[in-house]
Motif scaffolding. Structure first.
Motif, short mmCIF file in Angstrom:
data_model
loop_
_atom_site.label_atom_id
_atom_site.label_comp_id
_atom_site.label_asym_id
_atom_site.label_seq_id
_atom_site.Cartn_x
_atom_site.Cartn_y
_atom_site.Cartn_z
N PRO A 145 3.45 6.72 7.27
CA PRO A 145 4.65 6.21 6.61
C PRO A 145 5.88 7.07 6.88
CG PRO A 145 3.20 7.28 5.03
CD PRO A 145 2.44 7.22 6.32
N LEU A 146 5.67 8.30 7.31
CA LEU A 146 6.81 9.17 7.61
C LEU A 146 7.48 8.79 8.93
CD1 LEU A 146 5.34 12.64 6.55
CD2 LEU A 146 6.92 11.17 5.26
N THR A 147 6.66 8.54 9.95
CA THR A 147 7.21 8.19 11.27
C THR A 147 7.23 6.69 11.51
OG1 THR A 147 5.04 8.34 12.33
CG2 THR A 147 6.35 10.36 12.20
N GLU A 148 6.47 5.93 10.69
CA GLU A 148 6.33 4.49 10.85
C GLU A 148 5.70 4.15 12.20
OE1 GLU A 148 10.12 2.70 10.07
OE2 GLU A 148 9.91 2.94 7.90
N THR A 171 0.82 -1.23 0.00
CA THR A 171 0.00 0.00 0.00
C THR A 171 0.84 1.26 0.00
OG1 THR A 171 -0.09 0.09 2.41
CG2 THR A 171 -1.82 -1.17 1.29
N GLY A 172 2.11 1.13 0.31
CA GLY A 172 2.95 2.32 0.46
C GLY A 172 2.60 3.12 1.69
N GLY A 173 1.73 2.56 2.53
CA GLY A 173 1.29 3.28 3.73
C GLY A 173 0.37 4.43 3.43
N ARG A 174 -0.28 4.40 2.25
CA ARG A 174 -1.10 5.56 1.84
C ARG A 174 -2.49 5.18 1.34
NH1 ARG A 174 2.30 9.75 2.09
NH2 ARG A 174 4.54 9.32 1.92
#
Length: 208
Positions: free
Chosen positions: A186-189, A140-143
């Motif tokens: 996705p920036l901070t996980e 998903t790319g986290g998005r």
């Protein structure tokens, strides 16, 4: 950023009887099928593009009810099946304690290493949950907002892995056809639980 809707399958006859289902492929009962439909209706305000689902019948039937409302893609994942309890499956906890007193005590005292006869240890299911999260984020790319349809113990461990060592699996309750909403950056996980064990979509009167 993405929202992950963690969904437990609807009710089965073994749920009512208090029997450990584990990897046994027990289908939804009539109430469970109704719960799956109510869940799908309740999710209409929470659109998803992908539904990652356990490959067991009770989870897939729940995922299919959601897919039929949203036209989302179902991605079967064997890693999302319920924790395997080996010879304990089909028994109640009282029966397990009576028939396997030594193994049961060992499992209670050392759950990370000990496993039910022929089943999984906690370390093994944690490894599975970590694999699940890696695959979901990668695909998903986290998005993309997604749903994950699985089982009580597996979902509890999945949330525990998301939130880290301070969150104990025993404190995480997910009822049949419930939704637990998790935010992922996705920036901070970092995973953050926004809402836990929501069953407001289940119309109790229709199940009587």
């Amino acid at each position: 950023m993405m929202k992950i809707y963690l969904i437990r399958h609807g009710q089965t006859d073994w749920n009512i009887q208090g029997r450990i289902q584990g990897s046994h492929d027990i289908p939804l009962n009539e109430t469970g099928l109704m719960q799956a439909q109510m869940l799908a209706e309740g999710m209409e305000s929470k659109p998803v593009k992908k539904i990652f689902s356990s490959t067991l019948k009770r989870a897939l039937a729940t995922a299919e009810a959601l897919r039929n409302r949203q036209q989302a893609e179902i991605i079967p994942m064997p890693q999302l099946i319920e924790m395997e309890f080996g010879k304990w499956e089909g028994l109640t906890w009282d029966e397990i304690e009576e028939k396997y007193p030594i193994e049961y005590r060992h499992w209670v005292l050392n759950p990370s290493e000990a496993a039910p006869p022929g089943g999984e240890s906690q370390n093994q299911i944690i490894k599975r949950c970590m694999e699940v999260l890696h695959i979901i984020v990668e695909q998903t790319g986290g998005r993309e907002d997604i749903a994950v349809v699985s089982h009580g113990a597996t979902l509890a461990w999945l949330v525990s892995v998301m939130l880290g060592p301070d969150m104990q699996e025993e404190s995480i309750i997910v009822e049949n056809a419930s939704i637990t909403t998790v935010h992922y950056s996705p920036l901070t996980e970092i995973f953050t639980v926004l809402e836990r064990n929501d069953t407001s979509h289940i119309k109790k009167g229709k199940l009587i």
